[in-house]
Design an enzyme around this catalytic site. Structure first.
Site, PDB file in Angstrom:
ATOM      1  N   GLN A 236      -1.946   1.084 -26.359  1.00 14.48           N
ATOM      2  CA  GLN A 236      -0.520   1.368 -26.280  1.00 14.48           C
ATOM      3  C   GLN A 236      -0.053   2.152 -27.511  1.00 14.48           C
ATOM      4  OE1 GLN A 236       0.439  -2.841 -24.201  1.00 14.48           O
ATOM      5  NE2 GLN A 236       2.297  -1.741 -24.722  1.00 14.48           N
ATOM      6  N   ARG A 383       6.307  -7.714 -22.346  1.00 14.91           N
ATOM      7  CA  ARG A 383       7.427  -7.004 -21.756  1.00 14.91           C
ATOM      8  C   ARG A 383       8.735  -7.341 -22.461  1.00 14.91           C
ATOM      9  NH1 ARG A 383       7.467  -4.744 -15.852  1.00 14.91           N
ATOM     10  NH2 ARG A 383       9.152  -3.293 -16.172  1.00 14.91           N
ATOM     11  N   CYS A 384       8.688  -7.328 -23.774  1.00 16.51           N
ATOM     12  CA  CYS A 384       9.925  -7.504 -24.519  1.00 16.51           C
ATOM     13  C   CYS A 384       9.701  -6.938 -25.896  1.00 16.51           C
ATOM     14  CB  CYS A 384      10.334  -8.968 -24.612  1.00 16.51           C
ATOM     15  SG  CYS A 384       9.472  -9.919 -25.855  1.00 16.51           S
ATOM     16  N   GLU A 759      12.241  -3.453 -20.612  1.00 18.29           N
ATOM     17  CA  GLU A 759      12.017  -4.852 -20.921  1.00 18.29           C
ATOM     18  C   GLU A 759      13.217  -5.735 -20.650  1.00 18.29           C
ATOM     19  OE1 GLU A 759      10.673  -3.992 -24.819  1.00 18.29           O
ATOM     20  OE2 GLU A 759       8.629  -3.701 -24.137  1.00 18.29           O
TER      21      GLU A 759
END
Ligand code: FES
Ligand code: FES
Lengths: 805, 164
Positions: A236, A383-384, A759
């Site tokens: 990522q 996802r945050c 997110e």
């Protein structure tokens, strides 16, 4: 050149710029099976590496015998810590300032830990080799509970001096990692002890895992002739990986090329650096051949990147009328065997200090203690943005608990405590400065759309019907209002391993009016190739369809910190707009020259520069692009290119209002989601179709976490949820249709006002689903039960509340 | 290593013949031996459906079948469903209705959906959700996948009617 469209609207539409639901350019290859994911890479003579992993959660390694394994046909090498030690590679630094064993050095600290790396001609041979490695373990006492860990005599990390401070200050105990504080302790305690009303609650936000459909993996290829290392992987943050590889291997950074090809979802799982990467690189150097390592699903769930695992205790104080006066939050954070959290350096508990949420809370205090246990390392933002999910869950539960204490409607309690529109930019008690928001408008819109009052009436009737024995289903209304903090971030307070968290974009305009732009981020499904071209189209007036977006190759892309924490749009998106504006500035000079007027006498209009007051005199961007390469313009260099490195002045603060209506069968414990309404405000909207898709996906991951998804351990440190049989991933059958909605409150400091959205639905969704379950039981005396609310736990709650008698 | 077996399969219309160990999984054959990388691996335990292919008219998860079991059979993967000039309606519909994000589940999804629509050309939303429950997507939340399949069904039925 004759390509001008007459009508302005047509010209705007032709660009497919910001605000339109442009179809994704990525999809052609994915729908035809032509994606290029890391496991699709095949190189000449490529070998396959895989790990011998520890079956024990805590054990001393007495011996490792690789002889038999080396006799297995197809096995070429077996690496152990002893082989890596001379290179100094048996340990590696973590993103959190700790270090982590690459291969077990004397002991193991969690089940599944990497013990040896078998390199073979193919996967089957590697598996045979793993079977043949003999490891003798001596079991040690296992600690899976962080509270016990802080009291235990057992020293988990024998490599650390128990008295020496850690990366984030003094340590209180040999199994303690750090204490991190924000806010004013004394005042908060005073406010709370003198308050009219105080609500208290302890909650455990369970350990879970991002579990993208594609696991982590890489291919390392050391070209000994040219001295170049190429590393493909599910990264990522490819540039950060390049820097890390250089720092730990000693290979100069210009000799390392890191490539993130197509990535099959990340959700935080692919931010960190894992032993598999290091071992693949070493194995490629040792064997002189490319080496591939791909996790299987069990490896993935057991070892790379768990999320959450926060034990949170809160106190919230208010006046009798419900005006909140103070918030106290204490966290014990289970980090596992190594502190490998992926947070900016100065934030060992991420942005947990956003836990005052969307409310104007004058006084607050937060304390987080990080603790070692015999569990896998990780602590990523699933996802945050850096622990924001934990923070929002905490405050949205505390609000509900306070509402119960006050005997007040939870929607109203939220409303009277929201930060008001005119208070922005708003300085929160725990340090952040919220950029913009209009919470009341969003909340009112949400409640009105779902007919909140009607729902409450229905719920009350249902309770009566249940009590009369007419139904076995109870009804819950889940509310959540969240404020996210994304777009890390200002270099002055956010870095990873000393690398400032800016991002970048480089644009080259080709003579015939098409372009390529390269960014420091990397898409994992977010559709960057589609949306970044839209930003550029609007900025530079060339059609999005004529702009190629490229990411993920460190040899060509400008340096950037990658994609996670919803930072791509806030940071790289801003860099894209800024680079576009540099292009436009030069284009303006070219246009003025071509039109034989002064620079200030032309202005930009959609896809061209026009002479002010004489719109019939213009040069299109396409004409200008050609002129940049074919005219000798006095005082101007040829060409049309620009680079921007963008350091955001602040984070962005997306927000949203969610409502979930749920029916629960008290006898089976099965929740049925009848309705889910999600209003998101992510500032300026670049591509509504993609935003909506992100919301659907984030909500589904929220549903998973709230309703069943967990990484569970037994007392021996065995992972009980190591396959998709036990680890809950919702299917189409379990997932409802979502209603999406929006308001638009642009970020005042972002060049295009965008805030990021990927997110938000996860951050806001988890408390919404959880609140729905808890709200259903509220009329029967429930204050709080911990997630995940799987069928069994819901049934148990019903049972404990006497609903089965 | 045990004795190799003689395998004959037909993949996307092409005959393939080779020797393989009995333990060789079909997904491995497709991806590693034949370089057909459309079908993906998400779990290797039959749960995620990323590896879905069609074998003699049935949806099969290629990660949990030995290639030896597929010997003599015809296999269709995403690569065999359409080509750039002649896309399967599902391939266009997934793009049109944003039925994918990272794309990792997509080949398995579309391959499975193609079978579903063959078995039931007019599925209700419920039937689609049930019929696709063996395929996990981590990105989309399924709503747009359902929409894509509905759209493709409508298009295929319209084309069918026009042809009749
Ligand atoms: S890889 Fe075959 S079902 Fe998951
Ligand atoms: S699109 Fe990513 S798993 Fe489905």
């Amino acid at each position: 050149m004759k390509d001008e469209l007459d009508n302005r609207e047509e010209r705007v539409a032709n660009l497919k710029g910001m605000g339109c639901s442009r179809k994704r350019v990525e999809d052609a290859r994915f729908t035809q099976g032509k994606g290029n994911y890391v496991d699709d890479i095949k190189l000449d003579g490529m070998l396959f590496g895989d790990f011998v992993r520890s079956p024990y959660a805590h054990a001393r390694i007495k011996s490792i015998n690789t002889e038999a394994a080396l006799q297995v046909p197809g096995v070429l090498a077996v690496l152990t810590a002893a082989d890596l030690a001379p290179l100094g590679l048996h340990w590696m630094p973590t993103l959190a300032g700790d270090k982590q064993m690459v291969l077990a050095d004397g002991k193991v600290l969690f089940q599944g830990q990497e013990v040896a790396f078998v390199v073979a001609e193919d996967r089957y041979a590697a598996a045979d080799g793993i079977e043949a490695v003999e490891v003798e373990y001596e079991e040690l006492p296992v600690i899976v509970n962080p509270f016990e860990s802080l009291k235990s005599d057992v020293v988990l990390r024998e490599d650390l001096d128990p008295k020496a401070p850690g990366a984030h200050g003094p340590r209180k105990h040999h199994n303690h990692i750090f204490t991190w504080e924000a806010g004013d302790k004394e005042t908060t305690q005073e406010v709370i002890s003198n308050a009219e009303v105080v609500a208290e609650e302890s909650m455990y936000y369970h350990r879970t895992h991002p579990c993208p459909l594609e696991t982590c993996g890489c291919v390392a290829s050391m070209d000994k002739v040219n001295g170049k290392l190429t590393l493909w992987g599910t990264f990522q943050a490819p540039h950060a990986i390049r820097t890390v590889v250089s720092l730990i291997s000693g290979i100069e950074e210009h000799n390392i090329r890191v490539i993130s090809p197509d990535i099959g979802g990340g959700f935080g799982n692919k931010v960190g650096a894992y032993p598999g990467y290091v071992c693949s690189v070493v194995a490629s150097i040792v064997t002189g051949k490319p080496v591939k390592w791909i996790e299987d699903r069990m490896d993935n769930l057991m070892t790379t990147a768990f999320a959450r695992d926060y034990h949170m205790t809160g106190k919230i104080s208010a006046t009798k009328e419900g005006k909140i006066t103070g918030l106290h939050c204490q966290v014990v954070a289970d980090h596992g065997g190594f502190d490998a959290c992926a947070d900016p350096t100065k934030f060992p508990a991420g942005f947990m200090n956003i836990c005052t949420g969307s409310y104007d809370i004058p006084t607050a205090y937060l304390e987080v203690d990080g603790v070692y246990t015999n569990k896998a390392p990780g602590g990523v933002s699933y996802r945050c943005s850096f622990r924001v999910t934990e923070a929002v869950y905490f405050i949205e539960r505390m609000i509900e608990v306070l509402a119960i204490k006050l005997n007040m409607d939870a929607a109203e309690l939220r409303r009277i405590n929201f930060i008001k529109k005119e208070q922005f930019p708003y300085k929160a008690a725990l340090g952040w400065e919220y950029d913009s928001g209009d919470y009341h408008t969003a909340w009112d819109k949400a409640l009105k759309t779902v007919d909140y009052e009607g729902l409450r009436k229905e719920q009350a009737e249902r309770v009566e019907a249940f009590k009369r024995g007419e139904t076995r289903k109870i009804m819950g209304i889940g509310l959540s209002f969240f404020t996210e903090i994304v777009g890390a971030g200002p270099v002055k307070n956010c870095d990873i391993l000393g690398l400032g968290m800016f991002d970048s974009c480089e644009i080259r305009i080709h003579p015939t009016g098409s372009a390529i732009a390269r960014l420091g981020t990397i898409s994992q499904g977010q559709g960057h190739a589609t949306t970044f071209a839209q930003i550029l189209a609007s900025e530079i007036g060339l059609p999005a369809d004529s702009i190629t977006i490229e990411e993920g190759d460190t040899d060509t892309a400008p340096y950037g910190l990658g994609t996670y924490g919803s930072r791509s749009t806030p940071v790289a998106g801003a860099a894209t707009a800024m680079a576009g504006r540099k292009i436009r500035a030069k284009a303006q000079m070219i246009a003025a020259y071509l039109l034989e007027v002064h620079d200030n006498d032309v202005e930009f209009d959609v896809d061209r520069f026009v002479v002010k007051g004489a719109p019939e005199r213009f040069k299109t961007m396409k004409e200008i692009a050609f002129a940049a390469y074919n005219q000798a313009i006095p005082g101007l260099e040829p060409g049309l290119e620009a680079v921007s490195y963008y350091d955001p002045p602040n984070m962005t603060y997306p927000f949203g209002a969610y409502v979930c209506v749920m029916d629960i069968d008290v006898d089976t414990g099965v929740p049925e989601i009848r309705r889910f309404y999600a209003l998101d405000d992510c500032g300026t909207r670049i591509n509504p179709m993609i935003i909506e898709g992100q919301v659907h996906g984030g909500l589904t991951e929220a549903l998973a976490v709230a309703l069943g998804q967990e990484i569970a351990y037994d007392d021996m440190g065995n992972v009980k949820t190591g396959t998709l049989m036990d680890f809950f991933l919702p299917t189409a059958w379990e997932v409802p249709n979502y209603e999406t909605d929006f308001t638009v409150t642009p970020s005042p400091h972002h060049p295009i006002g965008a805030k990021g959205v990927g997110e938000s639905p996860h951050v806001g969704g988890v408390p919404c689903f959880s609140n729905a379950v808890q709200d259903a039981f509220r009329p029967f005396g429930n204050t709080h039960t911990n997630m995940p609310h799987d069928h069994w736990r819901i049934w148990r709650t019903a049972n404990e509340l006497g609903l089965h008698s | 290593m045990s004795k190799k077996m003689h395998i004959q399969i037909n993949v996307n219309g092409k005959d393939q013949e080779f020797l393989a160990e009995p333990r060789e999984l079909l997904i491995y054959t497709l991806r590693e031996r034949l370089n057909i990388t459309g079908p993906h691996i998400g779990c290797e335990t039959s749960h995620c459906g990323a590896c879905t292919v069609t074998i003699d008219g049935k949806s099969v998860k290629a990660c949990t079948m030995f290639v030896a079991q597929a010997s003599g059979k015809s296999i269709t993967t995403i690569e065999g469903l359409g080509d750039p000039d002649n896309l399967h309606p599902l391939q266009s519909a997934f793009k049109e209705h944003h039925g994918l994000q990272c794309g990792y589940c997509t080949p398995g999804m579309i391959t499975r959906a193609s079978k579903l629509l063959e078995e039931n050309p007019n599925p209700t939303e419920e039937e689609i959700r049930f019929g696709m429950a063996g395929n996990i997507c981590r990105c989309t939340g399924y709503q747009n996948i359902v929409k894509s399949i509905q759209a493709a069904a409508a298009e295929m039925n319209a084309a069918q009617e026009a042809a009749e």
